[in-house]
Structure formats: structure tokens, C-alpha cells
Design an enzyme around this catalytic site. Structure first.
Site, PDB file in Angstrom:
ATOM      1  N   TYR A   1      -5.767   6.812  -8.871  1.00 10.38           N
ATOM      2  CA  TYR A   1      -6.954   6.033  -8.526  1.00 10.38           C
ATOM      3  C   TYR A   1      -8.190   6.551  -9.247  1.00 10.38           C
ATOM      4  O   TYR A   1      -9.072   5.775  -9.618  1.00 10.38           O
ATOM      5  CB  TYR A   1      -7.172   6.048  -7.009  1.00 10.38           C
ATOM      6  CG  TYR A   1      -6.144   5.226  -6.286  1.00 10.38           C
ATOM      7  CD1 TYR A   1      -6.284   3.850  -6.171  1.00 10.38           C
ATOM      8  CD2 TYR A   1      -5.002   5.820  -5.762  1.00 10.38           C
ATOM      9  CE1 TYR A   1      -5.319   3.088  -5.545  1.00 10.38           C
ATOM     10  CE2 TYR A   1      -4.031   5.066  -5.138  1.00 10.38           C
ATOM     11  CZ  TYR A   1      -4.196   3.695  -5.023  1.00 10.38           C
ATOM     12  OH  TYR A   1      -3.229   2.948  -4.413  1.00 10.38           O
TER      13      TYR A   1
ATOM     14  N   CYS B   1       0.821  -1.214   0.000  1.00  9.30           N
ATOM     15  CA  CYS B   1       0.000   0.000   0.000  1.00  9.30           C
ATOM     16  C   CYS B   1       0.856   1.267   0.000  1.00  9.30           C
ATOM     17  O   CYS B   1       1.713   1.438   0.878  1.00  9.30           O
ATOM     18  CB  CYS B   1      -0.903  -0.011   1.229  1.00  9.30           C
ATOM     19  SG  CYS B   1      -1.799   1.524   1.494  1.00  9.30           S
TER      20      CYS B   1
END
Length: 363
Positions: free
Chosen positions: A203, A72
Site C-alpha cells: 500500500y 479485502c
């Protein structure tokens, strides 16, 4: 953050949403909007209560455990800052595996599938212990109080700032000033644009639910990437002449760009390696102790390509790209700058926290 780095997708009943056991990330026809509501508790030098009545948590060596998956980018920031400042002995580190289901990150890489300090299988257990039925995403990074097993905070932007400003008593000798007072306004300004347009911009491209949403996201991303390319063609670091919080925040996105975002998220105008200033800057940081030695390309690719079932339904993880370029000379020293200012580089990675052989860049 979490389920892909933002939230586990659940229905009101607590069952996974949509068709995917791992969580759905794309909403048809819609622009991607990140949920940025986190647990706002802070760990501070004096343990003061928060402005909204949040409980006070005092800085205390050995009391807290940082849960940060290698895959992440938002969690990766905390691992880098912890290492740069030398907080390894004050704050222990738990690292979930690269994939998760719609409920939570799991400790599947640890013996018995349990975090060796907290004794839990899922990060969700620490959230639920403090907030039964916690309705938001079970996100990383998260800090857990070892004494109670309860989550303290998952407010990722604040965690690294507090490492720099509240944990100074436990900084190593020679720790750099990552958030110096005289540069904070500029760092905050740069961080805001980098977050909205780049860190989160990739994203918005990848999770766009329509062609229109994707086109708009793509335009915003590359406008910001061009701004960064121009800025970094004249200075070695984003703000001032040393590494700061701003560089940490940009680096974790750049480290994933060619491996994931270029193809998987359709951010494909150019590869990072085709942008001279940004590619040199990224290599400069990668080769600086505390940065590249936290990057696990295998886990990064496994996370994105396996977890995002609605984007990559086959679950096939690509073999490329080749990673040798990360270790090539970058020539950024010609721009001046002092990586650690008046400080020094961190020492070797703490035993047990090394990136697995073959998972990093190769020469």
C-alpha cells in the site's frame, strides 16, 4: 480493512473527501500512512473488561456476526482462521460486495441489498448504532453483536488471535494450533516485519504521493520480499514446522500480489510467480484446505481497480493474469513440516460460503 482496506475518506462534515465518490487514497507529495486506530474491544472466554476500560464481551455461540469482504486481505485473514478452527457454526459470516463508496461497505450481493441477519444495507449502520457519527474508517473485518446490531470491534490483528485463544471451547476436533505458546514471541516478531514491510508495504507503494515516497516504499518492500524468499527456501512455513498465524497473515498479501499489487500498486520488480520459494510457498498454502477456497480473484480485482478511482480513473478491470499456476504441484513437501501439526484439515466449505464458480483458480 476498509476503504481500501483502511478507512473511508470523509471530511469533518461527513461528506466524501476529494473528487472521488469512493474515497481518495493518494495525498500529493506524501507517504502513505495507515490509520491503525481501531475499536479495541475484545470478545474473551470470560468476558473480562479491557485494560483501558473497554466493555467485556463474552464468547457466546451465535451471538456475533463476522463481516468480512472477500476482496479485502485483512478481512480474508479472519475468514481463513474461522474456517481452519471450525468456528463457522459459532460465528456467522456476512460478506459485503467487492466495491464500496466513501461511506461504507454495502451488502449489495445479498437479496434486497440487506445483510440477511443484521438487516442493514451498510456496515456503517452497525458502527453508527453504537457510536453515532463514528469519525474513523468503517473497516472490515468487523464483528457485530447480533442481539443489538452494534459493532463490537474492528481490530483486525486481535480478532484472529482471539479466535485462536479465546474461542477454544468452540474449536472443531483436530483444529490446529495457530498461535502456540512456545512460538508466540517468534510469530509476533515475524508478523511485525511482515505487516510493516509487506502487508502494508504494498500500500505504501500504491498510495505513494511522490516519486521519492514511492522509491523508498519500493526499496523497503523488496528488501523484505528477498528476506522472505531466503527464509522460505529453507523451511516450509514461516515459524516452526506447521501452519501458524504468521502464514495466514502473509498468504493474503501473496494471493493478491500478481493479480493486483504487481501492476496496480507498481510493485513490479518481479511477479510472485518469478520468485521460486515464495511462489512454491504460496501455492502450497493455496492448495491447503482453508486457504485457496477463500480466495475470490474476481472480487479482489473488482475491488482494487474500481474503488481506487484516483489510481485507476477508467475503472477498467484487467482480464489477467491467468490463474492456472496456483494449482500446479509445488514440491514443498520435500522441506518436511506438518501443515496441521497433530490436527487435521478442515472439512468442506460451509454451504453458502463457497467462492462463486469461475472466481477462483482454474486448472
Amino acid at each position: 480493512m476498509s476503504q481500501e482496506t483502511d478507512s473511508t475518506q470523509q471530511t469533518a462534515s461527513g461528506k466524501p473527501a476529494g473528487h472521488s465518490t469512493r474515497g481518495a487514497y493518494v495525498t500529493g507529495g506524501a507517504e502513505f500512512n495507515r490509520d491503525t486506530n481501531y475499536i479495541e474491544d475484545r470478545i474473551t472466554a470470560d468476558g473480562r473488561p479491557g485494560p483501558k476500560g473497554e466493555p467485556g464481551w463474552p464468547v457466546e455461540a451465535g451471538r456475533y456476526r463476522l463481516i468480512a469482504a472477500r476482496a479485502c486481505p485483512w478481512a480474508n485473514r479472519t475468514v481463513i482462521v474461522r474456517r481452519l478452527l471450525g468456528l463457522e457454526d459459532a460465528i456467522s459470516l456476512g460478506q459485503p460486495g467487492p466495491t464500496h463508496d466513501a461511506r461504507s461497505w454495502t451488502f449489495d450481493l445479498d437479496p434486497g441489498g440487506l445483510d440477511p441477519v443484521l438487516g442493514i444495507e451498510r456496515l456503517q449502520q452497525a458502527f453508527f448504532k453504537r457510536f453515532p457519527g463514528y469519525p474513523r474508517g468503517i473497516t472490515v473485518p468487523a464483528i457485530v453483536d447480533v442481539t443489538t446490531g452494534e459493532v463490537v470491534t474492528n481490530n483486525f490483528p486481535q480478532i484472529t488471535l482471539d479466535f485462536s485463544t479465546e474461542w477454544t471451547r468452540f474449536h472443531r476436533p483436530g483444529a490446529p494450533l495457530l498461535y502456540p505458546g512456545h512460538l508466540r514471541d517468534e510469530i509476533d516478531q515475524v508478523n511485525k516485519r511482515v505487516f510493516t514491510e509487506v502487508n502494508n508495504g504494498v500500500y505504501r507503494c500504491g498510495f505513494a504521493g511522490s516519486q521519492e515516497a514511492y522509491d523508498a516504499a519500493y526499496e523497503r518492500l523488496w528488501t523484505a520480499m528477498d528476506w522472505l524468499e531466503e527464509r522460505l527456501s529453507r523451511q516450509r512455513y514461516l515459524v516452526g514446522d506447521t501452519i501458524t498465524e504468521a502464514d495466514v497473515r502473509l498468504f493474503t498479501t501473496l494471493a493478491r500480489f500478481d493479480a493486483v499489487y504487481h501492476g496496480h500498486f507498481k510493485c513490479n520488480r518481479q511477479k510472485l510467480s518469478e520468485m521460486p520459494a515464495l511462489w512454491g510457498y504460496a501455492r502450497d498454502l493455496f492448495q491447503t484446505p482453508g486457504f485457496g477456497d477463500t480466495i475470490d480473484f474476481v472480487q479482489i480485482k473488482q475491488h482494487y481497480y474500481i474503488v481506487h478511482e484516483d489510481i485507476n480513473p477508467t475503472g477498467i478491470v484487467p482480464a489477467g493474469p491467468a490463474l492456472g499456476g496456483w494449482l500446479e504441484p509445488h514440491g514443498r513437501e520435500s522441506l518436511g513440516g506438518r501443515p496441521f501439526g497433530d490436527g487435521t484439515p478442515p472439512g468442506p466449505v460451509k454451504p453458502g460460503e463457497e467462492v462463486a464458480p469461475g472466481h477462483g483458480a482454474t486448472s
